[in-house]
Write a protein that holds these residues in place. Structure first.
Motif, PDB file in Angstrom:
ATOM      1  N   ALA A 152      -0.316  -4.251  -3.413  1.00 36.88           N
ATOM      2  CA  ALA A 152      -1.218  -5.522  -2.758  1.00 36.88           C
ATOM      3  C   ALA A 152      -0.044  -6.570  -2.207  1.00 36.88           C
ATOM      4  N   ALA A 153       0.825  -6.859  -3.044  1.00 33.70           N
ATOM      5  CA  ALA A 153       1.820  -7.821  -2.490  1.00 33.70           C
ATOM      6  C   ALA A 153       2.576  -7.344  -1.241  1.00 33.70           C
ATOM      7  N   VAL A 154       2.996  -6.205  -1.347  1.00 38.75           N
ATOM      8  CA  VAL A 154       3.718  -5.539   0.069  1.00 38.75           C
ATOM      9  C   VAL A 154       2.932  -5.575   1.104  1.00 38.75           C
ATOM     10  N   GLN A 155       1.355  -5.273   0.946  1.00 32.99           N
ATOM     11  CA  GLN A 155       0.455  -5.527   2.140  1.00 32.99           C
ATOM     12  C   GLN A 155       0.556  -6.903   2.780  1.00 32.99           C
ATOM     13  N   ALA A 190       7.912   3.024  -4.875  1.00 31.96           N
ATOM     14  CA  ALA A 190       6.742   2.628  -4.348  1.00 31.96           C
ATOM     15  C   ALA A 190       7.279   1.290  -3.416  1.00 31.96           C
ATOM     16  N   GLY A 191       7.873   0.491  -3.395  1.00 36.56           N
ATOM     17  CA  GLY A 191       7.983  -0.466  -2.559  1.00 36.56           C
ATOM     18  C   GLY A 191       8.430   0.033  -1.252  1.00 36.56           C
ATOM     19  N   VAL A 192       9.463   0.796  -1.251  1.00 34.51           N
ATOM     20  CA  VAL A 192      10.139   1.553   0.008  1.00 34.51           C
ATOM     21  C   VAL A 192       8.809   2.093   0.744  1.00 34.51           C
ATOM     22  N   LEU A 193       7.983   3.137  -0.076  1.00 32.27           N
ATOM     23  CA  LEU A 193       7.070   3.763   0.666  1.00 32.27           C
ATOM     24  C   LEU A 193       6.082   2.783   1.165  1.00 32.27           C
ATOM     25  N   ALA A 194       5.489   1.820   0.464  1.00 29.97           N
ATOM     26  CA  ALA A 194       4.594   0.710   0.784  1.00 29.97           C
ATOM     27  C   ALA A 194       5.273  -0.140   2.009  1.00 29.97           C
ATOM     28  N   ALA A 195       6.393  -0.334   2.119  1.00 29.69           N
ATOM     29  CA  ALA A 195       7.068  -1.189   3.414  1.00 29.69           C
ATOM     30  C   ALA A 195       7.429  -0.267   4.403  1.00 29.69           C
ATOM     31  N   ARG A 196       7.480   1.028   4.449  1.00 28.39           N
ATOM     32  CA  ARG A 196       7.892   1.809   5.392  1.00 28.39           C
ATOM     33  C   ARG A 196       7.361   1.497   6.762  1.00 28.39           C
ATOM     34  N   SER A 197       6.000   1.531   6.849  1.00 24.74           N
ATOM     35  CA  SER A 197       5.608   1.017   7.944  1.00 24.74           C
ATOM     36  C   SER A 197       6.088  -0.064   8.725  1.00 24.74           C
TER      37      SER A 197
END
Length: 131
Positions: free
Chosen positions: A25-28, A111-118
């Motif tokens: 949620a924080a990454v989004q 998890a952070g890299v996958l979430a921020a990938r886009s």
């Protein structure tokens, strides 16, 4: 004792899942800022790989610190429960520290890299035109 240990393990898994949801949620919530920062860095000459390495370093450090905090908390709570509640001799387990720190760094980093990938892979031209 077996039922209490099983209950603690389920609470641990639930807490871990909740923590990952908060991370996602924080990454989004910061996706627009990450996209803009990535676009600026890539416009100034940084490669996509360098930007990914920066994001990976950020989330790995965050995971390392959270794993360190979790291991410290688990040790303190384990000591208190053993000594004060169950009247047992406390024997610290070094694996709590190893698994906590390394596992936290690995899990939060991935998890952070996958979430921020886009946000990192979007072409900088599109991002800068929108800004």
């Amino acid at each position: 004792m077996d039922k209490a240990a099983l209950a603690v393990q389920y609470v641990f898994l639930f807490t871990l899942a909740a923590g990952l949801m908060v991370l996602l949620a924080a990454v989004q919530a910061t996706r627009d800022e990450r996209r803009y920062e990535s676009a600026m860095l890539r416009t100034l000459g940084a490669s996509r790989r360098v930007v990914f390495q920066g994001v990976a370093a950020e989330f790995t450090a965050l995971g390392l610190l959270s794993g360190l905090l979790a291991a410290c908390g688990a040790t303190v709570v384990g000591y208190y429960l053993a000594r004060e509640v169950f009247n047992l001799r406390y024997a610290p387990d070094p694996w709590v520290w190893v698994v906590g720190v390394i596992g936290g760094a690995f899990l939060v980093g991935i998890a952070g890299v996958l979430a921020a990938r886009s946000a990192v892979t979007q072409p900088p031209v599109e991002t800068l035109r929108q800004a």
